[in-house]
Structure formats: structure tokens, C-alpha cells
Design a protein around this motif. Structure first.
Motif, PDB file in Angstrom:
ATOM      1  N   GLN A 171       0.826  -1.211   0.000  1.00 64.96           N
ATOM      2  CA  GLN A 171       0.000   0.000   0.000  1.00 64.96           C
ATOM      3  C   GLN A 171       0.858   1.257   0.000  1.00 64.96           C
ATOM      4  O   GLN A 171       0.512   2.249  -0.652  1.00 64.96           O
ATOM      5  CB  GLN A 171      -0.947  -0.003   1.202  1.00 64.96           C
ATOM      6  N   GLU A 172       1.981   1.222   0.706  1.00 67.52           N
ATOM      7  CA  GLU A 172       2.874   2.378   0.759  1.00 67.52           C
ATOM      8  C   GLU A 172       3.685   2.522  -0.532  1.00 67.52           C
ATOM      9  O   GLU A 172       3.885   3.641  -1.028  1.00 67.52           O
ATOM     10  CB  GLU A 172       3.826   2.268   1.947  1.00 67.52           C
ATOM     11  N   LYS A 209     -11.776   3.640 -10.685  1.00 68.23           N
ATOM     12  CA  LYS A 209     -12.321   4.981 -10.435  1.00 68.23           C
ATOM     13  C   LYS A 209     -11.406   5.792  -9.505  1.00 68.23           C
ATOM     14  O   LYS A 209     -10.985   5.323  -8.453  1.00 68.23           O
ATOM     15  CB  LYS A 209     -13.713   4.869  -9.814  1.00 68.23           C
ATOM     16  N   ASP A 210     -11.089   7.015  -9.948  1.00 71.50           N
ATOM     17  CA  ASP A 210     -10.318   7.995  -9.169  1.00 71.50           C
ATOM     18  C   ASP A 210      -8.880   7.566  -8.890  1.00 71.50           C
ATOM     19  O   ASP A 210      -8.214   8.140  -8.017  1.00 71.50           O
ATOM     20  CB  ASP A 210     -11.019   8.305  -7.834  1.00 71.50           C
ATOM     21  N   ILE A 211      -8.382   6.573  -9.604  1.00 69.82           N
ATOM     22  CA  ILE A 211      -6.988   6.153  -9.447  1.00 69.82           C
ATOM     23  C   ILE A 211      -6.153   6.786 -10.545  1.00 69.82           C
ATOM     24  O   ILE A 211      -6.444   6.634 -11.739  1.00 69.82           O
ATOM     25  CB  ILE A 211      -6.840   4.615  -9.498  1.00 69.82           C
ATOM     26  N   GLN A 212      -5.115   7.486 -10.170  1.00 70.85           N
ATOM     27  CA  GLN A 212      -4.248   8.150 -11.135  1.00 70.85           C
ATOM     28  C   GLN A 212      -3.232   7.154 -11.709  1.00 70.85           C
ATOM     29  O   GLN A 212      -2.565   6.441 -10.954  1.00 70.85           O
ATOM     30  CB  GLN A 212      -3.505   9.313 -10.476  1.00 70.85           C
ATOM     31  N   PRO A 213      -3.118   7.089 -13.033  1.00 70.45           N
ATOM     32  CA  PRO A 213      -2.145   6.171 -13.646  1.00 70.45           C
ATOM     33  C   PRO A 213      -0.709   6.522 -13.260  1.00 70.45           C
ATOM     34  O   PRO A 213      -0.391   7.672 -12.955  1.00 70.45           O
ATOM     35  CB  PRO A 213      -2.373   6.369 -15.148  1.00 70.45           C
ATOM     36  N   TYR A 263       1.062   0.408 -15.382  1.00 72.77           N
ATOM     37  CA  TYR A 263       2.062  -0.474 -14.772  1.00 72.77           C
ATOM     38  C   TYR A 263       2.687  -1.404 -15.813  1.00 72.77           C
ATOM     39  O   TYR A 263       2.082  -1.712 -16.851  1.00 72.77           O
ATOM     40  CB  TYR A 263       1.433  -1.321 -13.658  1.00 72.77           C
ATOM     41  N   LYS A 264       3.870  -1.880 -15.509  1.00 74.10           N
ATOM     42  CA  LYS A 264       4.511  -2.950 -16.247  1.00 74.10           C
ATOM     43  C   LYS A 264       4.444  -4.188 -15.360  1.00 74.10           C
ATOM     44  O   LYS A 264       5.091  -4.242 -14.306  1.00 74.10           O
ATOM     45  CB  LYS A 264       5.963  -2.606 -16.576  1.00 74.10           C
ATOM     46  N   GLU A 321      -1.550   3.098  -5.882  1.00 80.01           N
ATOM     47  CA  GLU A 321      -2.488   3.004  -7.002  1.00 80.01           C
ATOM     48  C   GLU A 321      -2.860   1.541  -7.273  1.00 80.01           C
ATOM     49  O   GLU A 321      -4.039   1.201  -7.435  1.00 80.01           O
ATOM     50  CB  GLU A 321      -1.880   3.629  -8.261  1.00 80.01           C
ATOM     51  N   ALA A 322      -1.847   0.690  -7.319  1.00 81.66           N
ATOM     52  CA  ALA A 322      -2.101  -0.735  -7.547  1.00 81.66           C
ATOM     53  C   ALA A 322      -2.881  -1.327  -6.384  1.00 81.66           C
ATOM     54  O   ALA A 322      -3.800  -2.140  -6.580  1.00 81.66           O
ATOM     55  CB  ALA A 322      -0.779  -1.478  -7.734  1.00 81.66           C
TER      56      ALA A 322
END
Length: 298
Positions: A133-134, A186-190, A223-224, A138-139
Motif C-alpha cells: 500500500q505504501e 475509479k479515481d486512481i491516477q495512472p 504499470y509494467k 495506485e495498484a
């Protein structure tokens, strides 16, 4: 399944034994024909490390099926045996679970399990390594949001079974279900090319889910992703050790119970990504057998 799972398929409809009795019909006492003799008292299993194999061994013991043998194999060999038996209307016992594409292709039913050896309905959970999480918020948020149904997963499994690659099947499903994907992201920045590792067991269900997650993480969130196909033990160990970032392939509370007991404090359980998962013994719907207890003494 992971697990990640036993399906009892006894097909003898229309087959005559040496005494002229149609397989599956009752004898003079109204009891089922000798199913055990028809299948050589064998249950065709999958890989020996699977939780469903442990549960099936316990079922053999608890239901006092002393004459029965659980045969180790693979998921692919199991479904091939099932397909051949049903096409030839021959009896066979195999191990299996839902969600699985065979329930879309064949008309199957679970045998009753009055002793609850296989437990109640299971769930498939998402696991994350400590610190995910830290390091990758985003993931982590996407994985926490990820939840779908067995019918949705079944569309991908069926497409794969019919010849599409897992990558193409996952892409086509995601591109055709943008509303669902939008819910997850939703609302997650790439991000910009951050690397992420996923692990999964080589079950049809987990191949479908992992490829969907990989595609969304790459195409929508930047992500890769590396997806590693491993056995259940290494899958759990990798997340617990931090060698792998996450897995969406943990079957709980029964199938992967031993792994959860061992690693619970070393990883994060993000909760269920699918509910109503089931393992057990199953027969084609045309079979008159209805319970695991019907096999005792067969």
C-alpha cells in the motif's frame, strides 16, 4: 484451485452391465447400480498439492470409502478425462470446482455433502505483500476494488477453452465491459511504467482473473506487470516474503487453509474478489446418484 477443489462425474446412462441392467438404474432393492465397479473405484484428481486433493482424501476417510482411490494428475488431464467420458457416455469420477468452464460446457450437479467435508461456499481472495500500500498505492487501491462474479470469469474461461489466448480473452472481456473496469479504476491516477509482480496457480479460474488484472493494470493504470505461474505453496510464500507484490488467487477458507495459517501475519488479505466459490463432488445431471454417501459400499 488454487487452488485451487472434487467433481464426481459418474456417467453410465444407457450403458448395460453384464446382467443387462442399465448403468445408473436401481437394482431389485432400488439401490444405485455398482458405480464403484464401473469406475474401478477411482476418483481422477489433479495436482497433489491442491487443497481439493486433501479435502477429497478426507472425504474418502470420513465417508468410509475404503475401496476408493484418489488418482493424482493435473487439471488438464482431469478435464480431458471428463470430456472423453461424457462423449462416450462412460462413467468417470474426477475432481473439480466452480467457477470452471466445464460447468458451462456440460450439465453437471454437485453431490450432497452432508458431513460438510468440503465446507460451505468459499471465496477467492486478493493477497498483497506487506508494504504494498505504501510502495504502490495506485495498484493497492485497484486490487482492493477488484471484485467480480463467476459468470463474468466464466466468459473468459470459455473463450480460452475455445482457443483464444488468455491475454486476448482477457483484453476482449475488459474492452467489452468498460463499466466494470471503470468501477475498479475509479479515481486512481495512472503511473508511469512502475513494475509489479503477480503470482497465480495454473487453474483455469486463476489464469482468467490474473490476465484480466494484468491487462487493466497495464492498459489503464500504466504499470509494467510480470505474472508468474507457480504452485500454490510458492504463490503464498512469494507474497509473504515480498518477492511477489500480490496475488488474486487465494481460495479461502478451506482450499488454502494451511497456507493462510502459516502466512497470515506476513501478508495483507485484501478480502474477497469473488464470492460463492464451491468445491465438492459432482455428477452429470442425468445421473441418478445424489449424495457422496451413495458411494459407500459401492
Amino acid at each position: 484451485m488454487l487452488s485451487l477443489v472434487a467433481v464426481l462425474v459418474l456417467s453410465a446412462c444407457g450403458q448395460k452391465d453384464e446382467g443387462g441392467t442399465t448403468a445408473g438404474e436401481g437394482d431389485n432393492n432400488g439401490t444405485p447400480a455398482a458405480v464403484g465397479e464401473q469406475v474401478d473405484h477411482e476418483i481422477i484428481g489433479i495436482d497433489p498439492g491442491a487443497g481439493i486433493m486433501k479435502a477429497t482424501a478426507k472425504a474418502i476417510e470420513d465417508y468410509e470409502l475404503s475401496d476408493w482411490t484418489l488418482i493424482e494428475g493435473s487439471g488438464a488431464a482431469m478435464t480431458a478425462t471428463l470430456d472423453k467420458a461424457i462423449k462416450n457416455e462412460e462413467p468417470v469420477i474426477i475432481t473439480g470446482w466452480t467457477p470452471h468452464w466445464m460447468f458451462s460446457k456440460y450439465d453437471l450437479k454437485y453431490l450432497e455433502d452432508p458431513k460438510k467435508v468440503y465446507g460451505e461456499a468459499e471465496e477467492i481472495h486478493t493477497l498483497g505483500r506487506k508494504g504494498l500500500q505504501e510502495d504502490h498505492p495506485e495498484a493497492y487501491q485497484f486490487l482492493d476494488n477488484f471484485m467480480w462474479t463467476s459468470d463474468e470469469m466464466g466468459e473468459i474461461m470459455t473463450a480460452i477453452q475455445e482457443g483464444k489466448s488468455p491475454e486476448d480473452a482477457a483484453k476482449e472481456w475488459a474492452d467489452s465491459n468498460t463499466d466494470r473496469v471503470d468501477e475498479w479504476t475509479k479515481d486512481i491516477q495512472p503511473v508511469d511504467g512502475k513494475e509489479l509482480k503477480l503470482s497465480y496457480v495454473a487453474w483455469d479460474s486463476e489464469i482468467a482473473s490474473t490476465n484480466v488484472v494484468k491487462y487493466v493494470l497495464e492498459s489503464k493504470l500504466g504499470y509494467k506487470v510480470t505474472a508468474l505461474q507457480v504452485e500454490a505453496g510458492p504463490m503464498w510464500t512469494g507474497v509473504a516474503n515480498g518477492d511477489v507484490d500480490a496475488s488474486v488467487a487465494a481460495w479461502l477458507p478451506l482450499t488454502h487453509a494451511d497456507y493462510m495459517a502459516e502466512f497470515e501475519d506476513k501478508l495483507d488479505d485484501l478480502g474477497a474478489n469473488m464470492e460463492g466459490v464451491k468445491t465438492g463432488l459432482v455428477v452429470p445431471s442425468y445421473m441418478e446418484i445424489s449424495s457422496i454417501e451413495d458411494l459407500k459400499g459401492e
